[in-house]
Design an enzyme around this catalytic site. Structure first.
Site, PDB file in Angstrom:
ATOM      1  N   HIS A  75      -8.911   3.912  -0.850  1.00 19.33           N
ATOM      2  CA  HIS A  75      -7.992   3.171  -1.042  1.00 19.33           C
ATOM      3  C   HIS A  75      -7.804   2.738  -2.053  1.00 19.33           C
ATOM      4  O   HIS A  75      -7.388   0.765  -1.983  1.00 19.33           O
ATOM      5  CB  HIS A  75      -8.394   2.130   0.659  1.00 19.33           C
ATOM      6  CG  HIS A  75      -6.667   1.706   1.198  1.00 19.33           C
ATOM      7  ND1 HIS A  75      -5.328   2.799   0.138  1.00 19.33           N
ATOM      8  CD2 HIS A  75      -6.382   1.100   1.418  1.00 19.33           C
ATOM      9  CE1 HIS A  75      -4.294   1.497   0.744  1.00 19.33           C
ATOM     10  NE2 HIS A  75      -4.442   0.770   1.845  1.00 19.33           N
TER      11      HIS A  75
ATOM     12  N   VAL B  87     -11.841  -2.000  -0.333  1.00 18.29           N
ATOM     13  CA  VAL B  87     -12.288  -2.288  -1.560  1.00 18.29           C
ATOM     14  C   VAL B  87     -12.147  -1.290  -3.022  1.00 18.29           C
ATOM     15  O   VAL B  87     -13.231  -0.949  -3.387  1.00 18.29           O
ATOM     16  CB  VAL B  87     -11.807  -3.523  -2.123  1.00 18.29           C
ATOM     17  CG1 VAL B  87     -11.510  -4.171  -3.709  1.00 18.29           C
ATOM     18  CG2 VAL B  87     -12.001  -4.623  -0.983  1.00 18.29           C
TER      19      VAL B  87
ATOM     20  N   CYS C  22       0.847  -1.491   0.390  1.00 17.49           N
ATOM     21  CA  CYS C  22      -0.386  -0.322   0.427  1.00 17.49           C
ATOM     22  C   CYS C  22       0.960   1.360   0.032  1.00 17.49           C
ATOM     23  O   CYS C  22       0.803   2.437  -0.499  1.00 17.49           O
ATOM     24  CB  CYS C  22      -0.693  -0.319   1.157  1.00 17.49           C
ATOM     25  SG  CYS C  22      -2.147  -1.681   1.545  1.00 17.49           S
TER      26      CYS C  22
ATOM     27  N   LYS D 273     -10.139   5.475   4.525  1.00 16.90           N
ATOM     28  CA  LYS D 273     -11.129   5.161   5.019  1.00 16.90           C
ATOM     29  C   LYS D 273     -12.992   5.608   3.801  1.00 16.90           C
ATOM     30  O   LYS D 273     -13.515   4.316   3.550  1.00 16.90           O
ATOM     31  CB  LYS D 273     -11.497   5.737   6.692  1.00 16.90           C
ATOM     32  CG  LYS D 273     -13.322   5.314   6.833  1.00 16.90           C
ATOM     33  CD  LYS D 273     -13.763   4.127   7.113  1.00 16.90           C
ATOM     34  CE  LYS D 273     -15.054   3.372   7.346  1.00 16.90           C
ATOM     35  NZ  LYS D 273     -15.842   3.877   5.781  1.00 16.90           N
TER      36      LYS D 273
ATOM     37  N   CYS E 268     -12.618   0.054   8.224  1.00 20.39           N
ATOM     38  CA  CYS E 268     -12.394  -0.329   7.349  1.00 20.39           C
ATOM     39  C   CYS E 268     -12.172   0.065   6.290  1.00 20.39           C
ATOM     40  O   CYS E 268     -13.353   1.227   6.271  1.00 20.39           O
ATOM     41  CB  CYS E 268     -12.309  -1.797   7.041  1.00 20.39           C
ATOM     42  SG  CYS E 268     -12.027  -3.159   8.268  1.00 20.39           S
ATOM     43  N   SER E 269     -11.044   0.226   5.136  1.00 23.17           N
ATOM     44  CA  SER E 269     -11.443   1.992   3.888  1.00 23.17           C
ATOM     45  C   SER E 269     -11.830   0.515   3.500  1.00 23.17           C
ATOM     46  O   SER E 269     -11.527  -0.861   3.215  1.00 23.17           O
ATOM     47  CB  SER E 269      -9.969   1.625   3.971  1.00 23.17           C
ATOM     48  OG  SER E 269      -8.713   0.158   3.618  1.00 23.17           O
TER      49      SER E 269
END
Lengths: 392, 131
Positions: free
Chosen positions: A336, A209, A85, A332, A206-207
């Site tokens: 991402h 997909v 990342c 978030k 969670c960020s």
């Protein structure tokens, strides 16, 4: 070493972009950056692109060649950079070193990820962790950050409410960002009641997909004046990278990100400033807990204090005690797209310091003229920090 | 990939790591050099006790394909008596019974199956120690 500046930025929307292909995303971002900088394709000496895993996500390697061709930039050198990342900001660092050394005057640096073309993105993402000794035993990527959160709660008494407020603030900021994946607000109750992913983390910690791409034009600071007005030039005052163990279990402490501490301390020294001079920060909140940990590692507050500051929303765009954190909405809520994230973070800080019309609805007050980004690969195995300023 | 599993039998079946005779640090899994001693590294095999405590954990609800049937399951980092930390599942108890500091011991279990016709991977998991 020569001074290095940013003279243009462009990005695609982040999100589940079913109609868009890998190559169309990066070309769109690149063309926007070129237009913003007022340069021409022939001015570009070299290009770098950050990408985590086109191989796993779209079955395509050798993307440096693919992108150079589709951007119409052959035969200039084109190089792909990978560090999970953190790929995007590592690509930027290569571009900065390239220009600073005098090898090139103008470098195009992009980041791209097309994540929605595979069914099991979870398995692909887990390749950012230690496949043989973490993933093989059933540790998912969110569960590694969940284990950091669990330990952090145990050591510092962080509550789930404090942690959850992070996501509320991120969505609030993203609601003012037309490129964000989730440009809408959410409530604390929605975060607390979202479905569990890896406890204590829930879906809204969670960020997502994401598909997306971002691109910057990096230029020798002197030459920059040929392309843009002097007051629109933003300088890269520090570009620093650090490494830590790939596996979480190999670290002495998992409630800190040593790589971020090491890199940011060095970056502040290079820029010759202290953390209290930062007006705006974009931090790598792939999971809410990482946003809190990075606030501490960047020196904005002491260890264990971030939860209360977040709960009181003292990192919001219009707050002045602490720097505004993630005015874009962060990973978030802005999204991402792995390899694109590091570039997008720097792009946001660039726009903020330049007070670009693109961020007029979320403009942070620029007092000292400094911004910082921190981009994290895996669970902290690679960390890259950039400090930008409107001052040379 | 049979060979990819097979080459780690020593570690995954028997919990054998390495100890650097130069500085005394224990590593698991084994590695080529001791980051503290670098070229002065002098490794010997060490069989770990398999006894330790839960250092941290998470209850996994969204699992990768190979683990879908097991969800929800507990993944944890265990701090072994020898001071080394390793990642593995905690089994033979309910997820909400796990806590930081919980005493556990190693058990040999099936980790996952690589599809219907693929390789079955075996290795270590951890279970609560009966008082």
């Amino acid at each position: 070493m020569r001074d290095v500046a940013i003279i243009g930025y462009g990005q695609t929307k982040f999100g589940e972009l079913w109609e868009r292909s890998f190559r169309s995303l990066i070309v769109e971002a690149g063309v926007k950056a070129v237009e913003a900088a007022g340069i021409d394709g022939k001015d570009i000496d070299e290009m770098y692109v950050g990408n985590m895993s086109a191989g796993l996500f779209v079955g395509q390697e050798h993307i440096a060649s693919l992108i150079a061709e589709h951007a119409g930039l052959n035969p200039i050198p084109s190089t792909r950079v990978e560090a999970a990342c953190a790929s995007g900001s590592l690509a930027l660092r290569q571009a900065v070193l390239n220009v600073a050394s005098g090898a090139s005057d103008v470098v195009l640096v992009g980041g791209v990820e097309k994540m929605t073309d595979v069914v099991d993105a979870t398995s692909a993402i887990s390749s950012a962790s230690d496949q043989e000794w973490e993933a093989l035993f059933g540790a998912t990527f969110p569960s590694l950050y969940a284990m950091m959160a669990q330990r952090y709660m145990y050591e510092y008494g962080l509550t789930l409410e404090e942690l959850s407020m992070w996501s509320v603030i991120m969505h609030e900021n993203a609601s003012k960002n037309r490129y964000a994946q989730f440009p809408f607000k959410i409530t604390l109750d929605q975060v607390l009641n979202s479905s569990p992913v890896a406890e204590p983390l829930r879906l809204l910690h969670c960020s997502p997909v994401s598909d997306g791409a971002a691109a910057l034009i990096v230029c020798d600071a002197e030459k920059a004046k040929e392309f843009v007005n002097e007051d629109e030039i933003i300088y890269i005052r520090a570009s620093v990278q650090a490494s830590d163990t790939i596996a979480l279990h190999s670290r002495e402490s998992i409630t800190q990100l040593k790589g971020a501490r090491v890199a940011s301390e060095k970056a502040y020294k290079m820029a010759n400033i202290s953390p209290d001079k930062i007006d705006v920060a974009e931090v790598h909140d792939c999971f809410a807990i990482n946003g809190l940990i990075l606030m501490e590692e960047l020196g904005f507050c002491k260890k264990g204090e971030a939860g209360k500051i977040v709960y009181n929303k003292e990192i919001a765009i219009d707050c002045d005690k602490y720097p505004a954190i993630n005015p874009s909405g962060g990973l978030k809520a802005a999204g991402h797209a792995l390899g694109a994230t590091g570039i997008r973070q720097v792009g946001e800080v660039y726009w903020q310091l330049k007070q670009d019309k693109e961020v007029k609805d979320r403009q942070v007050e620029i007092k000292n003229g400094y911004g910082i980004t921190v981009n994290v690969g895996g669970t902290g195995g690679t960390v890259c920090v950039h400090i930008l300023s409107n001052k040379k | 990939m049979v060979v990819r599993s097979w080459r780690h039998i020593k570690e995954r079946y028997n919990l054998i790591g390495v100890r650097c005779k130069n500085c005394g640090t224990v590593y698991f899994p084994s590695r080529e050099i001791c980051p503290k001693c670098r070229r002065k590294t002098d490794f010997e095999d060490i069989k770990l006790s398999g006894r330790g405590k839960v250092y941290t954990y998470s209850v996994v609800h969204v699992a990768p394909k190979d683990f879908e049937k097991q969800a929800p399951y507990v993944i944890a980092i265990i701090e072994l008596e020898e001071g080394v930390k390793i990642t593995g599942q905690v089994v033979d108890c309910k997820p909400d019974e796990v806590y930081i500091g919980m005493p556990v011991e190693v058990v040999f279990r099936r980790i996952k199956e690589d599809g219907d016709d693929g390789v079955i991977t075996y290795g270590y998991k951890f279970r609560p120690v009966e008082n």
